[in-house]
Motif scaffolding. Structure first.
Motif, PDB file in Angstrom:
ATOM      1  N   UNK A   1      -3.936   9.560  -2.997  1.00  0.00           N
ATOM      2  CA  UNK A   1      -4.280  10.996  -2.868  1.00  0.00           C
ATOM      3  C   UNK A   1      -5.004  11.498  -4.121  1.00  0.00           C
ATOM      4  N   UNK A   2      -6.011  10.756  -4.504  1.00  0.00           N
ATOM      5  CA  UNK A   2      -6.797  11.141  -5.674  1.00  0.00           C
ATOM      6  C   UNK A   2      -7.678  12.339  -5.321  1.00  0.00           C
ATOM      7  N   UNK A   3      -7.793  13.266  -6.244  1.00  0.00           N
ATOM      8  CA  UNK A   3      -8.789  14.336  -6.133  1.00  0.00           C
ATOM      9  C   UNK A   3      -9.860  14.080  -7.177  1.00  0.00           C
ATOM     10  N   UNK A   4     -11.125  14.080  -6.726  1.00  0.00           N
ATOM     11  CA  UNK A   4     -12.248  13.808  -7.630  1.00  0.00           C
ATOM     12  C   UNK A   4     -13.200  14.987  -7.526  1.00  0.00           C
ATOM     13  N   UNK A   5     -13.618  15.491  -8.672  1.00  0.00           N
ATOM     14  CA  UNK A   5     -14.377  16.740  -8.675  1.00  0.00           C
ATOM     15  C   UNK A   5     -15.540  16.638  -9.655  1.00  0.00           C
ATOM     16  N   UNK A   6     -16.731  16.950  -9.171  1.00  0.00           N
ATOM     17  CA  UNK A   6     -17.881  17.072 -10.065  1.00  0.00           C
ATOM     18  C   UNK A   6     -17.925  18.465 -10.654  1.00  0.00           C
ATOM     19  N   UNK A  31     -11.248   3.029  -1.963  1.00  0.00           N
ATOM     20  CA  UNK A  31     -10.316   3.246  -0.856  1.00  0.00           C
ATOM     21  C   UNK A  31      -8.938   3.688  -1.361  1.00  0.00           C
ATOM     22  N   UNK A  88     -15.986  18.397  -4.360  1.00  0.00           N
ATOM     23  CA  UNK A  88     -14.588  17.989  -4.522  1.00  0.00           C
ATOM     24  C   UNK A  88     -14.249  17.027  -3.404  1.00  0.00           C
ATOM     25  N   UNK A  89     -13.710  15.869  -3.764  1.00  0.00           N
ATOM     26  CA  UNK A  89     -13.380  14.843  -2.782  1.00  0.00           C
ATOM     27  C   UNK A  89     -11.901  14.520  -2.937  1.00  0.00           C
ATOM     28  N   UNK A  90     -11.189  14.481  -1.820  1.00  0.00           N
ATOM     29  CA  UNK A  90      -9.728  14.378  -1.900  1.00  0.00           C
ATOM     30  C   UNK A  90      -9.224  13.398  -0.849  1.00  0.00           C
ATOM     31  N   UNK A  91      -8.439  12.442  -1.278  1.00  0.00           N
ATOM     32  CA  UNK A  91      -7.765  11.565  -0.342  1.00  0.00           C
ATOM     33  C   UNK A  91      -6.463  12.203   0.107  1.00  0.00           C
ATOM     34  N   UNK A  92      -6.105  12.013   1.372  1.00  0.00           N
ATOM     35  CA  UNK A  92      -4.851  12.603   1.857  1.00  0.00           C
ATOM     36  C   UNK A  92      -4.289  11.711   2.954  1.00  0.00           C
ATOM     37  N   UNK A  93      -3.017  11.929   3.241  1.00  0.00           N
ATOM     38  CA  UNK A  93      -2.346  11.197   4.314  1.00  0.00           C
ATOM     39  C   UNK A  93      -1.553  12.184   5.166  1.00  0.00           C
ATOM     40  N   UNK A 142       0.876  -1.171   0.000  1.00  0.00           N
ATOM     41  CA  UNK A 142       0.000   0.000   0.000  1.00  0.00           C
ATOM     42  C   UNK A 142       0.912   1.219   0.000  1.00  0.00           C
ATOM     43  N   UNK A 143       0.509   2.327   0.604  1.00  0.00           N
ATOM     44  CA  UNK A 143       1.371   3.506   0.622  1.00  0.00           C
ATOM     45  C   UNK A 143       2.555   3.328   1.554  1.00  0.00           C
ATOM     46  N   UNK A 149       1.774  13.547   3.975  1.00  0.00           N
ATOM     47  CA  UNK A 149       1.862  14.637   3.000  1.00  0.00           C
ATOM     48  C   UNK A 149       2.189  15.968   3.662  1.00  0.00           C
ATOM     49  N   UNK A 171     -10.937  12.592   2.582  1.00  0.00           N
ATOM     50  CA  UNK A 171     -10.963  11.173   2.927  1.00  0.00           C
ATOM     51  C   UNK A 171      -9.672  10.810   3.633  1.00  0.00           C
ATOM     52  N   UNK A 172      -9.824  10.349   4.843  1.00  0.00           N
ATOM     53  CA  UNK A 172      -8.676  10.116   5.699  1.00  0.00           C
ATOM     54  C   UNK A 172      -8.540   8.636   6.007  1.00  0.00           C
ATOM     55  N   UNK A 173      -9.649   7.922   5.998  1.00  0.00           N
ATOM     56  CA  UNK A 173      -9.634   6.495   6.286  1.00  0.00           C
ATOM     57  C   UNK A 173     -10.992   5.942   5.968  1.00  0.00           C
ATOM     58  N   UNK A 174     -11.046   4.626   5.792  1.00  0.00           N
ATOM     59  CA  UNK A 174     -12.332   3.972   5.528  1.00  0.00           C
ATOM     60  C   UNK A 174     -12.394   2.720   6.375  1.00  0.00           C
ATOM     61  N   UNK A 209      -8.425   6.076  -3.190  1.00  0.00           N
ATOM     62  CA  UNK A 209      -8.390   7.542  -3.175  1.00  0.00           C
ATOM     63  C   UNK A 209      -7.438   8.048  -2.106  1.00  0.00           C
ATOM     64  N   UNK A 210      -7.344   7.314  -1.010  1.00  0.00           N
ATOM     65  CA  UNK A 210      -6.498   7.777   0.096  1.00  0.00           C
ATOM     66  C   UNK A 210      -5.022   7.516  -0.203  1.00  0.00           C
ATOM     67  N   UNK A 211      -4.673   6.265  -0.452  1.00  0.00           N
ATOM     68  CA  UNK A 211      -3.261   5.944  -0.665  1.00  0.00           C
ATOM     69  C   UNK A 211      -2.695   6.710  -1.856  1.00  0.00           C
TER      70      UNK A 211
END
Lengths: 322, 322
Positions: free
Chosen positions: B258-263, B252, A260-265, A50-51, A268, A233-236, B254-256
């Motif tokens: 760091x995807x950004x998704x935008x409508x 999931x 806007x939806x963004x995954x981060x760690x 994974x990461x 970063x 999104x930080x965890x699931x 999206x987190x690892x």
């Protein structure tokens, strides 16, 4: 020791004695005070890359810990220094100096805070809320797992910044805890449909969703998002032990609401920890934000503490005192 | 005329004769040349409020059209002007001048291009790719419905900007069409697992996903996203006629990653159409980007043209010549 299928059990862990290596040049001997258990560790128990790489079988679980230097063969450390490191689940460790970080000097703070509100969970909350989700004063913020380490920090930071906060948690006691953190509303995800309870708690909708769990919480957030909402999104945790796909009825609202939806760690943002220590240190010092922990005692209780994260035995940060 | 349950049928539509209103002060009489049918219209056929109000029963379907002014009682328009409007499915209309936009003067362009590559679908592709998804030269771009009006524009814009493009479409003929647009790879979503075909087409993963369909395509994009990938969501035609939830196994990531998704919506960018006409007009004039249409003849064929969007009878922009 073994890799879990689905939810881990105590059988996946073993307590072993090791002889510490020699204190050679550049090495520091640390006696741990507190160990951190965190949901992300579940991912490292899988074989899959994974990461961060998977844990090795028959090696100590790595992870956040804070301790005191008891002997040093490195110029930057002396006995008595309070140090943070990632060497994880053990009572003592001999580590290279570069693996250690001195705890920042913030008045009135107990050591374990550097694993919680002033540590990785607090910084995850801080940067996730203010940077990844671009939350600002006046926003209506929804946060899941609001009684957890990250969620309880999100609630407090959002209130310190003048936001309206709805937190979800499992059961009336945890909801009471979430309200005690300052949340305007707490909703019990074990009691009725999240779609309904979130609509009642935030009748005008939400501007920000800080996601720690995924699944039905994320879908409810899609359903209630207002125009230009931002999701971090930080965890699931809902999906960590499952192989079932997540189902979403309302993801299509991302388009109409321009979400806007963004995954981060956390990783970063390590280069920006100075901002975090400055703001959060101030808030902790002036009492606006409080460290909230659930502490278990003894190295041998670490697996139980970790497994408790997935059944929700903790309020605030889960720690082990060694 | 009636609202559809699930997939619309010809029975939901009726062809009616109306007497045009008087050409009162400020009104313009337009003879339409081409009508546009677009997937987003499906949403307006539902009773439910979305980002635009539902269609009224027994009123003409609104939507993009281009025509010629044949009589004008407004100072800014004279007979012969080529005008774009949203009055939709009819052969002639008397409209207020403010409902009309003069077609920009771009050399070597046929009128119907202003409903396609130089119209709403082209601008949706342009701003979605370059702004919402922040795509740049060198990126590996995946686009679904790549043989459709928006998707075929995305492919061509991405190539004009020096990106690598993988487009998906249904069946070998459409895949051939996608390759003819310049795509580096075309994958047939009707032939085998998208997860497998996308991995083969983009073994290094993807930096950008331009989503027109949602569902399994979006999940495959989650599975194949590289670090800091950006997803622009423009439509989810997979879900328009369905009440089933969408399922995602790989969200999931999206987190690892760091995807950004935008409508986003075309309407967000109308104030920036000048940029679009400048760039796209240049690319069309110099032949780098081509208008690609499927044309049906006669006002009475409009419902069939519209329904064909959901079964995929079009390559490029679907139009009706009246």
């Amino acid at each position: 020791m073994s890799r879990p299928e689905g939810t881990p059990t105590a059988d996946n862990f073993a307590l072993k004695e090791y002889t510490l290596p020699q204190l050679t040049d550049g090495m520091v001997h640390v006696r741990n005070l507190f160990l951190s258990v965190d949901p992300y560790m579940r991912g490292r128990m899988n074989e899959a890359k994974s990461y961060i790489p998977p844990f090795a079988i028959d090696a100590p679980m790595e992870g956040g810990a804070i301790g005191t230097v008891i002997e040093s063969n490195a110029p930057d450390f002396v006995p008595g220094d309070l140090v943070i490191h990632m060497a994880g689940w053990r009572d003592e460790a001999v580590l290279p100096a570069k693996a250690l970080q001195k705890a920042p000097n913030i008045s009135g703070v107990e050591p374990q805070a550097f694993l919680g509100i002033l540590g990785m969970p607090g910084a995850t909350a801080y940067f996730g809320l203010l940077d990844a989700a671009e939350a600002k004063g006046g926003d209506i913020v929804f946060v899941s797992a609001a009684a957890g380490a990250v969620g309880s920090s999100v609630v407090q930071i959002a209130k310190a910044k003048g936001m309206t906060v709805v937190g979800s948690a499992g059961g009336p006691d945890k909801c009471e805890f979430v309200r005690s953190l300052g949340a305007d509303q707490a909703i019990d995800y074990k009691s009725g449909s999240l779609l309904v309870t979130l609509r009642e708690a935030a009748p005008e909708g939400i501007d920000v969703y800080f996601d720690n769990v995924g699944g039905a919480h994320l879908d409810a957030a899609f359903a209630r998002a207002r125009l230009h909402a931002r999701f971090a999104l930080c965890g699931m945790i809902d999906g960590y032990n499952s192989r079932e796909p997540a189902q979403f009825r309302y993801i299509i609202r991302m388009i109409a609401m321009r979400i806007t939806m963004r995954g981060f760690l956390y990783g970063d943002y390590v280069s920006r920890l100075g901002e975090f220590y400055r703001d959060m240190g101030q808030w902790v010092s002036d009492g606006r934000v409080k460290s909230r922990d659930t502490v278990m005692d003894g190295l041998e209780s670490t697996p139980e503490a970790f497994l408790g994260l997935f059944t929700g035995t903790n309020t605030g940060k889960m720690l082990v005192r060694v």
